[in-house]
Design an enzyme around this catalytic site. Sequence first.
Site, PDB file in Angstrom:
ATOM      1  N   GLY A  61      32.886  53.007 -17.162  1.00 38.99           N
ATOM      2  CA  GLY A  61      32.122  54.093 -16.547  1.00 38.99           C
ATOM      3  C   GLY A  61      31.573  55.060 -17.577  1.00 38.99           C
TER       4      GLY A  61
ATOM      5  N   SER B 299      28.825  66.258 -37.149  1.00 41.91           N
ATOM      6  CA  SER B 299      29.802  67.302 -37.504  1.00 41.91           C
ATOM      7  C   SER B 299      31.219  66.844 -37.157  1.00 41.91           C
ATOM      8  CB  SER B 299      29.458  68.639 -36.845  1.00 41.91           C
ATOM      9  OG  SER B 299      29.715  68.615 -35.469  1.00 41.91           O
TER      10      SER B 299
ATOM     11  N   ASN C 231      36.100  58.307 -27.380  1.00 47.17           N
ATOM     12  CA  ASN C 231      34.886  59.118 -27.323  1.00 47.17           C
ATOM     13  C   ASN C 231      35.259  60.587 -27.214  1.00 47.17           C
ATOM     14  OD1 ASN C 231      32.033  59.690 -26.968  1.00 47.17           O
ATOM     15  ND2 ASN C 231      32.464  60.011 -24.792  1.00 47.17           N
TER      16      ASN C 231
ATOM     17  N   HIS D  13      33.868  64.207 -25.605  1.00 50.66           N
ATOM     18  CA  HIS D  13      32.900  64.714 -24.633  1.00 50.66           C
ATOM     19  C   HIS D  13      33.059  66.231 -24.539  1.00 50.66           C
ATOM     20  CE1 HIS D  13      30.259  64.675 -21.172  1.00 50.66           C
ATOM     21  NE2 HIS D  13      31.102  65.489 -20.572  1.00 50.66           N
TER      22      HIS D  13
ATOM     23  N   ARG E 115      20.977  45.389 -24.086  1.00 51.57           N
ATOM     24  CA  ARG E 115      22.096  46.221 -24.567  1.00 51.57           C
ATOM     25  C   ARG E 115      23.235  45.359 -25.092  1.00 51.57           C
ATOM     26  NH1 ARG E 115      22.225  51.645 -23.151  1.00 51.57           N
ATOM     27  NH2 ARG E 115      20.694  52.254 -21.607  1.00 51.57           N
TER      28      ARG E 115
HETATM   29  C1  GRF Z   1      29.195  66.680 -29.525  1.00 56.65           C
HETATM   30  O1  GRF Z   1      28.817  67.702 -28.670  1.00 56.65           O
HETATM   31  C2  GRF Z   1      30.029  65.678 -28.773  1.00 56.65           C
HETATM   32  O2  GRF Z   1      30.857  66.251 -27.820  1.00 56.65           O
HETATM   33  C3  GRF Z   1      28.990  64.813 -28.128  1.00 56.65           C
HETATM   34  O3  GRF Z   1      27.954  64.733 -29.081  1.00 56.65           O
HETATM   35  C4  GRF Z   1      27.994  65.853 -29.952  1.00 56.65           C
HETATM   36  C5  GRF Z   1      28.143  65.319 -31.338  1.00 56.65           C
HETATM   37  O4  GRF Z   1      27.977  66.252 -32.332  1.00 56.65           O
HETATM   38  N1  GRF Z   1      29.562  63.554 -27.749  1.00 56.65           N
HETATM   39  P1  GRF Z   1      28.109  65.818 -33.861  1.00 56.65           P
HETATM   40  O5  GRF Z   1      27.073  64.747 -34.142  1.00 56.65           O
HETATM   41  O6  GRF Z   1      29.510  65.335 -34.105  1.00 56.65           O
HETATM   42  O7  GRF Z   1      27.799  67.084 -34.629  1.00 56.65           O
END
Ligand code: GRF
Length: 220
Positions: free
Chosen positions: A143, A13, A107, A109, A65
């Site tokens: 981290g 999304s 990223n 979060h 990894r």
């Molecule tokens: C979101 O909650 C984001 O914060 C986390 O993973 C989820 C991703 O959702 N990192 P989507 O795949 O973008 O719908």
Amino acid sequence: MVNLGVLVSGSGSNLQAIIDNMEAGRLDARIKIMISNVPDVFALERAKKHNIPSLVISHKEYKKREDFDQKIVETLQAHRVELVVLAGYMRVVTSVLLRAFPMRVMNIHPALLPSFPGTHVWQAEVDSGVKFAGCTVHFVDEGTDTGPIIIQAVVPVYDDDTAETLNARILKQEHKIFSQAIQLYAEGRLKIQGRRVLTEGFPKAPDAFMINPPAKIFDR
Ligand code: GRF
């Protein structure tokens, strides 16, 4: 115009919000390649629908990894990617990726970092009793959810919230701030000073504007 490489593991999304903002001409970026580490996720369908080149590189085919990340790096570089966007990418990245794209991996979060890093965040927020939650876009370092913070959005936590309702409220804000962070990068406004990311020449947010529960009779 910034060349993006988007890494996903799920629904996508956030990817969709970025695509929509690009197509509306609000975001000076284009997605050169989208990589999913999981086959058959909905993000792959979204990419296909919008003619965005995409492929699956399964981490399960790599013992280490670092070897998996090396393949990701080679693929991103082959597509001339400048900025790597982790949009719901559920893998810990190694120094192999970070060295190839220093301070060029972002990223999102679903919490107000540095509070609530890691996973299962929404339930932890509800259980902790905080009155505000939110989301953070940050540059990725070695981290877990510790890198320099670019932008955050705040949402209230209500008495009747569950992990699901809070997740939905936060996700709406994620869809705004991820594109905003990428646009700030595209405009060359992000200046990293130690732990701080400064947004030069950008309007300041207003002074304190949210109290939860609201301070009704003292609101003068
Ligand atoms: C979101 O909650 C984001 O914060 C986390 O993973 C989820 C991703 O959702 N990192 P989507 O795949 O973008 O719908």
